[in-house]
Design a protein around this motif. Structure first.
Motif, PDB file in Angstrom:
ATOM      1  N   VAL A   1      -0.654  28.956  30.988  1.00 30.13           N
ATOM      2  CA  VAL A   1       0.009  29.838  30.065  1.00 30.13           C
ATOM      3  C   VAL A   1      -0.709  29.819  28.725  1.00 30.13           C
ATOM      4  O   VAL A   1      -0.894  30.854  28.105  1.00 30.13           O
ATOM      5  N   LEU A   2      -1.131  28.652  28.278  1.00 30.52           N
ATOM      6  CA  LEU A   2      -1.750  28.529  26.965  1.00 30.52           C
ATOM      7  C   LEU A   2      -3.213  28.948  26.974  1.00 30.52           C
ATOM      8  O   LEU A   2      -3.678  29.600  26.034  1.00 30.52           O
ATOM      9  N   LEU A   3      -3.953  28.605  28.017  1.00 28.69           N
ATOM     10  CA  LEU A   3      -5.389  28.885  28.043  1.00 28.69           C
ATOM     11  C   LEU A   3      -5.702  30.384  28.036  1.00 28.69           C
ATOM     12  O   LEU A   3      -6.601  30.801  27.299  1.00 28.69           O
TER      13      LEU A   3
ATOM     14  N   LEU B   1      -5.295  31.479  24.477  1.00 29.84           N
ATOM     15  CA  LEU B   1      -6.393  31.005  23.633  1.00 29.84           C
ATOM     16  C   LEU B   1      -7.672  31.802  23.878  1.00 29.84           C
ATOM     17  O   LEU B   1      -8.423  32.092  22.936  1.00 29.84           O
ATOM     18  N   GLY B   2      -7.933  32.155  25.122  1.00 25.57           N
ATOM     19  CA  GLY B   2      -9.079  33.006  25.429  1.00 25.57           C
ATOM     20  C   GLY B   2      -8.941  34.371  24.783  1.00 25.57           C
ATOM     21  O   GLY B   2      -9.909  34.914  24.232  1.00 25.57           O
ATOM     22  N   PHE B   3      -7.753  34.936  24.823  1.00 29.78           N
ATOM     23  CA  PHE B   3      -7.487  36.229  24.190  1.00 29.78           C
ATOM     24  C   PHE B   3      -7.705  36.149  22.683  1.00 29.78           C
ATOM     25  O   PHE B   3      -8.343  37.019  22.088  1.00 29.78           O
ATOM     26  N   CYS B   4      -7.203  35.084  22.063  1.00 28.09           N
ATOM     27  CA  CYS B   4      -7.393  34.908  20.620  1.00 28.09           C
ATOM     28  C   CYS B   4      -8.875  34.730  20.278  1.00 28.09           C
ATOM     29  O   CYS B   4      -9.333  35.219  19.244  1.00 28.09           O
ATOM     30  N   SER B   5      -9.614  34.040  21.130  1.00 27.44           N
ATOM     31  CA  SER B   5     -11.050  33.867  20.909  1.00 27.44           C
ATOM     32  C   SER B   5     -11.776  35.204  20.991  1.00 27.44           C
ATOM     33  O   SER B   5     -12.668  35.488  20.188  1.00 27.44           O
ATOM     34  N   VAL B   6     -11.410  36.024  21.959  1.00 27.26           N
ATOM     35  CA  VAL B   6     -12.035  37.342  22.085  1.00 27.26           C
ATOM     36  C   VAL B   6     -11.703  38.194  20.863  1.00 27.26           C
ATOM     37  O   VAL B   6     -12.574  38.893  20.333  1.00 27.26           O
TER      38      VAL B   6
ATOM     39  N   VAL C   1     -18.695  43.094  28.040  1.00 27.65           N
ATOM     40  CA  VAL C   1     -18.853  42.294  29.260  1.00 27.65           C
ATOM     41  C   VAL C   1     -18.611  40.821  28.966  1.00 27.65           C
ATOM     42  O   VAL C   1     -17.940  40.119  29.741  1.00 27.65           O
ATOM     43  N   GLU C   2     -19.115  40.328  27.858  1.00 26.04           N
ATOM     44  CA  GLU C   2     -18.924  38.912  27.506  1.00 26.04           C
ATOM     45  C   GLU C   2     -17.462  38.596  27.224  1.00 26.04           C
ATOM     46  O   GLU C   2     -16.938  37.564  27.650  1.00 26.04           O
ATOM     47  N   GLY C   3     -16.782  39.487  26.500  1.00 30.01           N
ATOM     48  CA  GLY C   3     -15.360  39.287  26.231  1.00 30.01           C
ATOM     49  C   GLY C   3     -14.522  39.321  27.493  1.00 30.01           C
ATOM     50  O   GLY C   3     -13.593  38.529  27.673  1.00 30.01           O
ATOM     51  N   THR C   4     -14.874  40.237  28.396  1.00 34.40           N
ATOM     52  CA  THR C   4     -14.153  40.332  29.671  1.00 34.40           C
ATOM     53  C   THR C   4     -14.351  39.068  30.494  1.00 34.40           C
ATOM     54  O   THR C   4     -13.393  38.536  31.074  1.00 34.40           O
ATOM     55  N   MET C   5     -15.579  38.572  30.547  1.00 31.68           N
ATOM     56  CA  MET C   5     -15.842  37.348  31.316  1.00 31.68           C
ATOM     57  C   MET C   5     -15.114  36.145  30.717  1.00 31.68           C
ATOM     58  O   MET C   5     -14.630  35.284  31.444  1.00 31.68           O
ATOM     59  N   LEU C   6     -15.029  36.083  29.392  1.00 27.45           N
ATOM     60  CA  LEU C   6     -14.279  34.995  28.759  1.00 27.45           C
ATOM     61  C   LEU C   6     -12.809  35.063  29.153  1.00 27.45           C
ATOM     62  O   LEU C   6     -12.193  34.036  29.463  1.00 27.45           O
TER      63      LEU C   6
ATOM     64  N   ILE D   1     -12.467  33.905  32.859  1.00 26.25           N
ATOM     65  CA  ILE D   1     -12.605  32.453  33.015  1.00 26.25           C
ATOM     66  C   ILE D   1     -11.376  31.724  32.490  1.00 26.25           C
ATOM     67  O   ILE D   1     -10.872  30.803  33.137  1.00 26.25           O
ATOM     68  N   THR D   2     -10.870  32.131  31.342  1.00 26.75           N
ATOM     69  CA  THR D   2      -9.717  31.419  30.787  1.00 26.75           C
ATOM     70  C   THR D   2      -8.409  31.768  31.503  1.00 26.75           C
ATOM     71  O   THR D   2      -7.445  31.017  31.403  1.00 26.75           O
ATOM     72  N   SER D   3      -8.377  32.882  32.224  1.00 19.44           N
ATOM     73  CA  SER D   3      -7.161  33.257  32.955  1.00 19.44           C
ATOM     74  C   SER D   3      -7.128  32.739  34.382  1.00 19.44           C
ATOM     75  O   SER D   3      -6.101  32.834  35.052  1.00 19.44           O
ATOM     76  N   SER D   4      -8.235  32.216  34.871  1.00 21.05           N
ATOM     77  CA  SER D   4      -8.303  31.727  36.249  1.00 21.05           C
ATOM     78  C   SER D   4      -7.711  30.326  36.366  1.00 21.05           C
ATOM     79  O   SER D   4      -7.892  29.504  35.468  1.00 21.05           O
ATOM     80  N   PRO D   5      -7.030  30.034  37.475  1.00 24.95           N
ATOM     81  CA  PRO D   5      -6.469  28.686  37.638  1.00 24.95           C
ATOM     82  C   PRO D   5      -7.577  27.668  37.906  1.00 24.95           C
ATOM     83  O   PRO D   5      -8.592  27.984  38.524  1.00 24.95           O
TER      84      PRO D   5
END
Length: 79
Positions: free
Chosen positions: A1-3, A6-11, A21-26, A29-33
C-alpha cells in the motif's frame, strides 16, 4: 500500500527529469508485489513459512487484477 504511493510521489517529484517510459517503469516496479524475498527471511529465522508462502501467493494472484487498475489510476494522475 505504501510503496506504490511512494513511487507515485517520486514520479511526481521528478516528472520534469523523467521521460514517460521511465516514470511508467518506476510505477510498475513499485506497484508489483515482492513477497518472495520475505519467504527467504522467514525460512532463515524459522518464522511461519507456510503463512508467508500463502500470503505471497495471495498477493501475487491479487496483483493480476489490482496492478493494472493501480497503474491506470496513477498514470492518469501523472501524465
Amino acid at each position: 500500500v505504501l510503496l506504490p504511493l511512494l513511487g507515485f510521489c517520486s514520479v511526481l517529484a521528478f516528472r520534469s527529469r523523467l521521460e514517460t517510459v521511465e516514470g511508467t517503469m518506476l510505477l510498475v516496479i513499485t506497484s508489483s508485489p515482492g513477497g518472495s524475498y520475505s519467504n527467504w527471511w522467514c525460512s532463515l529465522f524459522n518464522a511461519d513459512l507456510p503463512l508467508s508462502i500463502a500470503s505471497t501467493a495471495a498477493s501475487t494472484l491479487a496483483a493480476a487484477a489490482v496492478l493494472p487498475l493501480n497503474l491506470a489510476i496513477y498514470l492518469s494522475l501523472t501524465y
